[in-house]
Design a protein around this motif. Structure first.
Motif, PDB file in Angstrom:
ATOM      1  N   PRO A   1    -116.673 -18.022   7.142  1.00 46.69           N
ATOM      2  CA  PRO A   1    -118.000 -18.138   6.524  1.00 46.69           C
ATOM      3  C   PRO A   1    -118.339 -19.601   6.229  1.00 46.69           C
ATOM      4  CG  PRO A   1    -116.373 -17.469   4.906  1.00 46.69           C
ATOM      5  CD  PRO A   1    -115.678 -17.459   6.239  1.00 46.69           C
ATOM      6  N   ASP A   2    -119.601 -19.848   5.918  1.00 46.53           N
ATOM      7  CA  ASP A   2    -120.042 -21.204   5.586  1.00 46.53           C
ATOM      8  C   ASP A   2    -119.624 -21.603   4.178  1.00 46.53           C
ATOM      9  OD1 ASP A   2    -121.476 -21.798   8.055  1.00 46.53           O
ATOM     10  OD2 ASP A   2    -122.833 -20.203   7.408  1.00 46.53           O
ATOM     11  N   ALA A   3    -119.441 -20.615   3.290  1.00 46.93           N
ATOM     12  CA  ALA A   3    -119.001 -20.881   1.919  1.00 46.93           C
ATOM     13  C   ALA A   3    -118.425 -19.597   1.334  1.00 46.93           C
ATOM     14  CB  ALA A   3    -120.151 -21.375   1.056  1.00 46.93           C
ATOM     15  N   VAL A   4    -117.628 -19.762   0.266  1.00 43.72           N
ATOM     16  CA  VAL A   4    -117.025 -18.625  -0.421  1.00 43.72           C
ATOM     17  C   VAL A   4    -117.386 -18.705  -1.905  1.00 43.72           C
ATOM     18  CG1 VAL A   4    -114.851 -17.483  -1.068  1.00 43.72           C
ATOM     19  CG2 VAL A   4    -115.070 -18.556   1.189  1.00 43.72           C
ATOM     20  N   LEU A   5    -117.836 -17.583  -2.463  1.00 39.44           N
ATOM     21  CA  LEU A   5    -118.040 -17.445  -3.903  1.00 39.44           C
ATOM     22  C   LEU A   5    -116.855 -16.637  -4.413  1.00 39.44           C
ATOM     23  CD1 LEU A   5    -121.849 -16.552  -3.983  1.00 39.44           C
ATOM     24  CD2 LEU A   5    -120.780 -18.798  -4.237  1.00 39.44           C
ATOM     25  N   MET A   6    -115.988 -17.262  -5.202  1.00 36.84           N
ATOM     26  CA  MET A   6    -114.690 -16.685  -5.566  1.00 36.84           C
ATOM     27  C   MET A   6    -114.581 -16.386  -7.057  1.00 36.84           C
ATOM     28  SD  MET A   6    -111.549 -16.019  -4.319  1.00 36.84           S
ATOM     29  CE  MET A   6    -111.321 -17.006  -2.835  1.00 36.84           C
ATOM     30  N   ASP A   7    -114.376 -15.109  -7.380  1.00 37.70           N
ATOM     31  CA  ASP A   7    -114.064 -14.726  -8.754  1.00 37.70           C
ATOM     32  C   ASP A   7    -112.634 -15.166  -9.058  1.00 37.70           C
ATOM     33  OD1 ASP A   7    -114.311 -13.512 -11.266  1.00 37.70           O
ATOM     34  OD2 ASP A   7    -113.768 -11.528 -10.515  1.00 37.70           O
ATOM     35  N   ILE A   8    -112.274 -15.255 -10.322  1.00 36.38           N
ATOM     36  CA  ILE A   8    -110.909 -15.630 -10.694  1.00 36.38           C
ATOM     37  C   ILE A   8    -110.070 -14.413 -11.043  1.00 36.38           C
ATOM     38  CG2 ILE A   8    -109.481 -16.858 -12.398  1.00 36.38           C
ATOM     39  CD1 ILE A   8    -110.911 -18.670 -10.404  1.00 36.38           C
TER      40      ILE A   8
ATOM     41  N   VAL B   1    -116.845 -18.451  -9.223  1.00 32.43           N
ATOM     42  CA  VAL B   1    -117.875 -17.770 -10.002  1.00 32.43           C
ATOM     43  C   VAL B   1    -117.145 -16.788 -10.920  1.00 32.43           C
ATOM     44  CG1 VAL B   1    -119.963 -16.363  -9.915  1.00 32.43           C
ATOM     45  CG2 VAL B   1    -119.464 -17.936  -8.034  1.00 32.43           C
ATOM     46  N   THR B   2    -117.109 -17.094 -12.219  1.00 29.41           N
ATOM     47  CA  THR B   2    -116.246 -16.343 -13.118  1.00 29.41           C
ATOM     48  C   THR B   2    -116.803 -16.262 -14.534  1.00 29.41           C
ATOM     49  OG1 THR B   2    -113.966 -16.254 -13.983  1.00 29.41           O
ATOM     50  CG2 THR B   2    -114.916 -18.435 -13.640  1.00 29.41           C
ATOM     51  N   THR B   3    -116.240 -15.361 -15.316  1.00 29.26           N
ATOM     52  CA  THR B   3    -116.582 -15.273 -16.734  1.00 29.26           C
ATOM     53  C   THR B   3    -115.770 -16.271 -17.545  1.00 29.26           C
ATOM     54  OG1 THR B   3    -114.946 -13.536 -17.044  1.00 29.26           O
ATOM     55  CG2 THR B   3    -117.222 -12.840 -16.659  1.00 29.26           C
ATOM     56  N   LYS B   4    -114.704 -16.823 -16.960  1.00 31.71           N
ATOM     57  CA  LYS B   4    -113.842 -17.773 -17.674  1.00 31.71           C
ATOM     58  C   LYS B   4    -114.579 -19.101 -17.829  1.00 31.71           C
ATOM     59  CE  LYS B   4    -109.397 -17.661 -16.488  1.00 31.71           C
ATOM     60  NZ  LYS B   4    -108.741 -17.193 -17.692  1.00 31.71           N
ATOM     61  N   ASP B   5    -114.765 -19.524 -19.081  1.00 30.95           N
ATOM     62  CA  ASP B   5    -115.593 -20.699 -19.339  1.00 30.95           C
ATOM     63  C   ASP B   5    -114.835 -21.782 -20.105  1.00 30.95           C
ATOM     64  OD1 ASP B   5    -117.864 -22.264 -19.236  1.00 30.95           O
ATOM     65  OD2 ASP B   5    -118.809 -21.318 -20.964  1.00 30.95           O
TER      66      ASP B   5
ATOM     67  N   ILE C   1    -119.123 -21.963 -11.412  1.00 26.77           N
ATOM     68  CA  ILE C   1    -120.282 -21.354 -12.075  1.00 26.77           C
ATOM     69  C   ILE C   1    -119.763 -20.229 -12.967  1.00 26.77           C
ATOM     70  CG2 ILE C   1    -122.395 -20.016 -11.729  1.00 26.77           C
ATOM     71  CD1 ILE C   1    -122.623 -21.209  -8.959  1.00 26.77           C
ATOM     72  N   THR C   2    -120.349 -20.109 -14.165  1.00 24.08           N
ATOM     73  CA  THR C   2    -119.953 -19.005 -15.024  1.00 24.08           C
ATOM     74  C   THR C   2    -120.945 -17.852 -14.917  1.00 24.08           C
ATOM     75  OG1 THR C   2    -121.042 -20.060 -16.904  1.00 24.08           O
ATOM     76  CG2 THR C   2    -118.672 -20.419 -16.674  1.00 24.08           C
ATOM     77  N   LYS C   3    -120.418 -16.641 -15.146  1.00 26.44           N
ATOM     78  CA  LYS C   3    -121.240 -15.426 -15.168  1.00 26.44           C
ATOM     79  C   LYS C   3    -121.762 -15.241 -16.580  1.00 26.44           C
ATOM     80  CE  LYS C   3    -118.304 -13.117 -11.756  1.00 26.44           C
ATOM     81  NZ  LYS C   3    -117.325 -12.039 -11.592  1.00 26.44           N
ATOM     82  N   PRO C   4    -122.922 -14.629 -16.747  1.00 23.33           N
ATOM     83  CA  PRO C   4    -123.778 -14.093 -15.697  1.00 23.33           C
ATOM     84  C   PRO C   4    -124.384 -15.214 -14.851  1.00 23.33           C
ATOM     85  CG  PRO C   4    -124.879 -13.922 -17.820  1.00 23.33           C
ATOM     86  CD  PRO C   4    -123.485 -14.416 -18.089  1.00 23.33           C
ATOM     87  N   VAL C   5    -124.489 -14.960 -13.566  1.00 24.23           N
ATOM     88  CA  VAL C   5    -124.921 -15.980 -12.619  1.00 24.23           C
ATOM     89  C   VAL C   5    -126.417 -16.236 -12.743  1.00 24.23           C
ATOM     90  CG1 VAL C   5    -125.117 -16.542 -10.166  1.00 24.23           C
ATOM     91  CG2 VAL C   5    -123.069 -15.409 -11.010  1.00 24.23           C
ATOM     92  N   ASP C   6    -126.759 -17.505 -12.926  1.00 23.26           N
ATOM     93  CA  ASP C   6    -128.150 -17.929 -12.921  1.00 23.26           C
ATOM     94  C   ASP C   6    -128.542 -18.195 -11.467  1.00 23.26           C
ATOM     95  OD1 ASP C   6    -130.593 -19.197 -14.376  1.00 23.26           O
ATOM     96  OD2 ASP C   6    -129.928 -20.724 -12.936  1.00 23.26           O
ATOM     97  N   GLU C   7    -129.580 -17.523 -11.006  1.00 21.78           N
ATOM     98  CA  GLU C   7    -129.969 -17.610  -9.593  1.00 21.78           C
ATOM     99  C   GLU C   7    -130.295 -19.041  -9.158  1.00 21.78           C
ATOM    100  OE1 GLU C   7    -132.878 -15.257  -6.452  1.00 21.78           O
ATOM    101  OE2 GLU C   7    -132.839 -14.647  -8.549  1.00 21.78           O
ATOM    102  N   VAL C   8    -131.032 -19.771  -9.972  1.00 20.20           N
ATOM    103  CA  VAL C   8    -131.392 -21.155  -9.623  1.00 20.20           C
ATOM    104  C   VAL C   8    -130.131 -22.005  -9.503  1.00 20.20           C
ATOM    105  CG1 VAL C   8    -132.613 -23.221 -10.396  1.00 20.20           C
ATOM    106  CG2 VAL C   8    -133.696 -20.976 -10.620  1.00 20.20           C
ATOM    107  N   LEU C   9    -129.241 -21.883 -10.477  1.00 21.28           N
ATOM    108  CA  LEU C   9    -127.996 -22.646 -10.445  1.00 21.28           C
ATOM    109  C   LEU C   9    -127.143 -22.258  -9.241  1.00 21.28           C
ATOM    110  CD1 LEU C   9    -126.078 -24.685 -11.722  1.00 21.28           C
ATOM    111  CD2 LEU C   9    -125.143 -22.802 -13.106  1.00 21.28           C
TER     112      LEU C   9
END
Length: 131
Positions: A46-53, A81-85, A102-110
């Motif tokens: 893929p071109d990029a990966v969005l990875m939870d922890i 992309v995780t809830t861990k902040d 990026i932290t969840k909840p995910v902001d679409e613009v961010l």
């Protein structure tokens, strides 16, 4: 548009991110755990990966490290992309090779700003010689 792999064990989070990406014309690939995410990234490039922890089995830190150590996938930008902040989690993600966090909840613009930046830094695929 880009092919984005989402690796997340939460069906709700997976669905939210997939809808955001698809409505903007991106192709979405999905894996529900780290091991499947690594395997799918190796297979599909893929071109990029969005990875939870936090996932069962291979967590997102371990999966990111595997992707970065593999010459076949090391150029694919991984965005955690995780809830861990906690700052320690951010530092650890970068040490594993993640390009952003990026932290969840995910902001679409961010999400789209971060994805655009990550895709801009991805090295171009080697050009095939003209026939």
């Amino acid at each position: 548009m880009a092919r984005i792999l989402i690796v997340d064990d939460s069906p709700t989070e997976m669905s939210k991110m997939a809808k955001m990406l698809e409505k903007s014309g991106h192709e979405v690939l999905q894996a529900t755990n780290g091991a499947d995410g690594v395997a799918l990234a190796r297979q599909e490039k893929p071109d990029a990966v969005l990875m939870d922890i936090v996932m069962p089995g291979l967590n997102g830190f371990q999966a990111t490290r595997q992707l970065m150590k593999d010459p076949e996938t090391s150029a694919i930008p991984v965005i955690v992309v995780t809830t861990k902040d906690q700052e320690t989690d951010r530092v650890w993600a970068k040490r594993q090779g993640a390009v952003d966090y990026i932290t969840k909840p995910v902001d679409e613009v961010l999400l789209f700003q971060t994805l655009k930046k990550a895709l801009a830094t991805k090295p171009a695929s080697p050009r095939q010689p003209d026939a």
